[in-house]
Write a protein that holds these residues in place. Structure first.
Motif, PDB file in Angstrom:
ATOM      1  N   GLN A 135      24.751  47.808 -33.209  1.00 39.15           N
ATOM      2  CA  GLN A 135      23.787  46.771 -32.834  1.00 39.15           C
ATOM      3  C   GLN A 135      23.872  46.327 -31.367  1.00 39.15           C
ATOM      4  N   PRO A 136      25.070  46.026 -30.845  1.00 38.13           N
ATOM      5  CA  PRO A 136      25.098  45.592 -29.433  1.00 38.13           C
ATOM      6  C   PRO A 136      24.656  46.673 -28.460  1.00 38.13           C
ATOM      7  N   LYS A 137      25.027  47.923 -28.745  1.00 38.91           N
ATOM      8  CA  LYS A 137      24.584  49.026 -27.880  1.00 38.91           C
ATOM      9  C   LYS A 137      23.058  49.132 -27.905  1.00 38.91           C
ATOM     10  N   ALA A 138      22.471  49.025 -29.093  1.00 38.19           N
ATOM     11  CA  ALA A 138      21.016  49.085 -29.220  1.00 38.19           C
ATOM     12  C   ALA A 138      20.363  47.912 -28.499  1.00 38.19           C
ATOM     13  N   GLY A 139      20.986  46.735 -28.577  1.00 40.94           N
ATOM     14  CA  GLY A 139      20.451  45.580 -27.868  1.00 40.94           C
ATOM     15  C   GLY A 139      20.398  45.812 -26.373  1.00 40.94           C
ATOM     16  N   ASN A 140      21.457  46.427 -25.836  1.00 36.10           N
ATOM     17  CA  ASN A 140      21.476  46.733 -24.401  1.00 36.10           C
ATOM     18  C   ASN A 140      20.368  47.718 -24.026  1.00 36.10           C
ATOM     19  N   ILE A 141      20.207  48.763 -24.849  1.00 37.68           N
ATOM     20  CA  ILE A 141      19.191  49.776 -24.552  1.00 37.68           C
ATOM     21  C   ILE A 141      17.789  49.168 -24.633  1.00 37.68           C
ATOM     22  N   ALA A 142      17.592  48.274 -25.616  1.00 37.70           N
ATOM     23  CA  ALA A 142      16.285  47.631 -25.778  1.00 37.70           C
ATOM     24  C   ALA A 142      16.023  46.585 -24.695  1.00 37.70           C
ATOM     25  N   GLY A 143      17.086  46.119 -24.020  1.00 33.83           N
ATOM     26  CA  GLY A 143      16.917  45.201 -22.901  1.00 33.83           C
ATOM     27  C   GLY A 143      16.937  43.737 -23.270  1.00 33.83           C
ATOM     28  N   VAL A 144      17.704  43.376 -24.320  1.00 37.37           N
ATOM     29  CA  VAL A 144      17.780  41.979 -24.749  1.00 37.37           C
ATOM     30  C   VAL A 144      19.202  41.449 -24.591  1.00 37.37           C
ATOM     31  N   ILE A 145      19.368  40.156 -24.852  1.00 32.42           N
ATOM     32  CA  ILE A 145      20.691  39.556 -25.018  1.00 32.42           C
ATOM     33  C   ILE A 145      21.021  39.654 -26.499  1.00 32.42           C
ATOM     34  N   SER A 146      22.189  40.161 -26.841  1.00 28.02           N
ATOM     35  CA  SER A 146      22.565  40.225 -28.252  1.00 28.02           C
ATOM     36  C   SER A 146      23.884  39.505 -28.483  1.00 28.02           C
TER      37      SER A 146
END
Length: 667
Positions: free
Chosen positions: A257-268
């Motif tokens: 999840q955190p890796k995907a959040g970074n790729i999507a460009g959000v704060i997770s």
């Protein structure tokens, strides 16, 4: 010390190895609750001793009894192999069949300490997603695979190798079933009992089917989910920046999840109660920061929101406390979800607020009824906190982990006004179902069996070229999916997604999977790359029947049927899969889902080309056909397009009914 190849071929040692010391540095499975009667405990020991000659029984019986007492299961730790387990290059595995060697490679990848959640208990992810029940099964399976020829098939009953049976070269080399219970014996306590007896296991999805590729396996799907979820809120691409995604779970699949959040460009912000899991993801670079103080977390998130920073934060603690704290301090959550293993709520899948990690582990084993009460109270608090945020504009979606199902059973306020549906959608209903699965897009995977990073880089380039060619020819309806996947594959090397085997995943439809696989097979034939193992997650277009997840956007009343998953694995079996699997109890729980998977070795041969064309076409279009019959608009479009491309495909199309014709018929 015995060589690696000889240890594989050895199977169960004739001379008992020395007992293994308990390694506290390893992330171990929690102790399972005591559920067997005295007579059943004796039966469990007798079942375990079946693997050994009579002269060893007196020594092993008390040892296995102690394991059953200490851990609630018999893992046979003494028989853990001497050599480290990881995916070696295919040519390092002993054997007579290249297909069998490919399966050995994938089994070892599932049990790699960098990949597996509880490697010493043979659990890959999800708290109970097992490759085998015990280490003797592992040894025996590896021995069988090293001996088999392409005229044999290995039959697997829930981790137990029933044996090698005569077949033929184009039959699957291995057929796997996991947890296939008589329906009336498929409750959570049935799993506890029969798993403790050593007669079945929970294979999750890709754990018991030897096709897990580490947390990368879900990064792509999670990225697509988060990206499309935030698109529902954002006015444009720039508006995505600064959006906050709050969730929980850093263990197996949830660790993406955190890796995907970074790729999507959000704060997770991802909450995790297990310090080892959080530390592992941080060390792997999958999460940027770890914070264990709620006040510091609030300050850090507000700073990130103000500067529109892209950052992933692990909160070491309970997610319920985070939801409540953010409510109290006015932190706006844009996206919310949860990826704890709530399919397994009473045995380590969900840790309740109000108990420490160690207190919860002790209570779930020694006072399971009290633990269940804590979990249900926590779920009620959890749901109440989420409701406060959604009332202020948070978009919350169920991530297919049975959060809404278990919250409803606990009395949480999660039901819609009709008291039938949930007030929040499954991510399949809102995002992946209509936008991906109905069009035939799902998680296509491959593993470079050479183990060479340069082969993975070459396959990335091949796949990207195929997708770019296809995008130029694709209809408008799937342009977004094509663009997202091209962006993904171009950034794959930079995002350092590999943990374990040299593997990749992207979402592709049947045409994309066939064209990419054919290009790989041609490159193998030309000597440009080594052999490639194809697979997919069970979380796909047609592999899984799961009414609260994969098939939650089926509205014709058939979402509780499992014909699609069963037909899928039968069809894959005679169309050229190297191995196939069918499981009860994937990501949403024992008794709640039937799911199937496959693996296929590409070796550059003409036979591999025939197999990939036949099997990949069926593997996807089976699901599109079912979704089309359910009257899903995008699936009707997709299956008509598939029939235009393949004259031999002829699918029954639904006739649509006007709603007003039905109104008043039974009033």
């Amino acid at each position: 010390m015995i060589s690696f190849a000889d240890e594989i071929k050895q199977g169960i040692p004739t001379v008992l190895p020395a007992p293994k010391a308990w390694d506290p540095a390893i992330n171990h499975a929690p102790k399972r609750k005591e559920i067997l009667s005295q007579a059943e405990k004796k039966l469990a020991i007798a079942n375990a001793l079946r693997y050994f000659p009579k002269e060893q029984h007196a020594l092993l019986a008390p040892e296995f009894a102690q394991e059953l007492q200490n851990y609630g299961r018999i893992y046979m730790y003494r028989f853990m192999p001497e050599h480290p387990i990881f995916a070696r290059p295919i040519d390092q595995y002993p054997g007579k069949s290249e297909q069998a060697k490919a399966i050995m490679l994938m089994i070892q990848n599932n049990l790699d300490h960098r990949v597996a959640q509880h490697p010493h208990e043979l659990i890959t992810y999800g708290g109970n997603g097992a490759v085998f029940q015990n280490w003797v099964q592992y040894r025996l399976v590896m021995q069988y695979l090293s001996e088999m020829t392409d005229e044999q098939t290995l039959v697997m009953y829930s981790g137990h190798p029933m044996g090698l049976f005569p077949s033929h070269p184009n039959a699957p080399r291995v057929v796997v079933t996991n947890g296939m219970m008589i329906p009336n014996y498929s409750k959570p306590d049935d799993w506890e009992k029969f798993n403790a007896l050593g007669v079945t296991q929970y294979g999750q999805m890709t754990a018991g089917s030897y096709m897990y590729i580490g947390p990368q396996g879900i990064v792509h799907g999670t990225t697509i989910t988060v990206l499309n979820a935030v698109r529902r809120l954002a006015k444009n691409r720039d508006d995505i920046q600064g959006k906050l995604f709050l969730t929980a779970g850093l263990g197996g699949m949830s660790g993406a999840q955190p890796k995907a959040g970074n790729i999507a460009g959000v704060i997770s912000v991802t909450a995790e109660v297990n310090p080892k899991a959080a530390k592992t993801r941080h060390e792997q670079g999958w999460v940027d920061e770890i914070i264990s103080d709620l006040d510091l977390l609030v300050a850090r998130v507000k700073k990130a929101q103000a500067s529109k920073e892209v950052v992933s934060i692990a909160y070491l603690g309970n997610v319920v406390d985070v939801w409540e704290k953010f409510d109290q301090t006015g932190v706006h959550v844009d996206l919310g979800s949860d990826q704890t293993s709530l399919h397994n709520p009473w045995a380590g899948g969900y840790y309740p607020a109000g108990l420490s990690f160690d207190e919860a582990n002790d209570m779930m084993a020694n006072d399971p009824e009290s633990f269940k009460s804590y979990v249900q109270e926590s779920l009620r608090r959890h749901a109440a906190a989420v409701n406060k945020h959604t009332a202020r504009g948070t978009y919350f979606f169920d991530y297919g982990n049975a959060f809404l199902l278990e919250s409803s059973r606990a009395g949480g306020e999660v039901m819609a006004e009709n008291h039938i549906d949930f007030k929040y959608p499954s991510y399949i209903q809102d995002i992946l179902g209509p936008m991906c699965f109905d069009f035939g897009f799902g998680p296509f995977r491959w593993v470079c069996a050479s183990g060479k990073p340069e082969d993975l880089e070459k396959t990335d380039a091949i796949a990207c070229k195929v997708l770019e060619t296809m995008m130029a020819e694709s209809p408008a309806e799937i342009q977004q999916q094509m663009a997202d996947n091209i962006q993904w594959i171009k950034g794959a090397q930079e995002n350092k997604l590999v943990v374990g085997s040299q593997a990749r995943i992207l979402y592709a439809d049947a045409e994309g999977r066939m064209r990419i696989a054919a290009a790989f097979n041609e490159a193998i034939a030309n000597g440009a790359i080594g052999p490639v193992i194809l697979g997919r997650d069970h979380h796909d277009v047609s592999g899984t029947d799961s009414p609260y997840r994969e098939t939650s956007n089926i509205y014709d009343g058939s979402r509780f049927t499992a014909d699609m998953a069963i037909q899928n694995v039968i069809g894959d079996s005679f169309r050229g899969a190297t191995w196939v699997s069918i499981h009860n109890g994937g990501g949403v729980g024992w008794g709640e889902v039937i799911n199937g998977g496959f693996g296929m070795l590409l070796d550059g041969s003409a036979q591999a080309q025939r197999n990939l064309t036949s099997m990949l076409h069926w593997d996807v279009n089976n699901g599109i056909a079912r979704r089309n019959w359910a009257r899903n608009e995008n699936a009707m479009f997709a299956i008509k397009r598939a029939m235009e491309a393949e004259p031999l495909l002829k699918v029954t199309l639904p006739n649509l009914v006007e709603d007003q014709l039905l109104d008043g018929l039974f009033e």
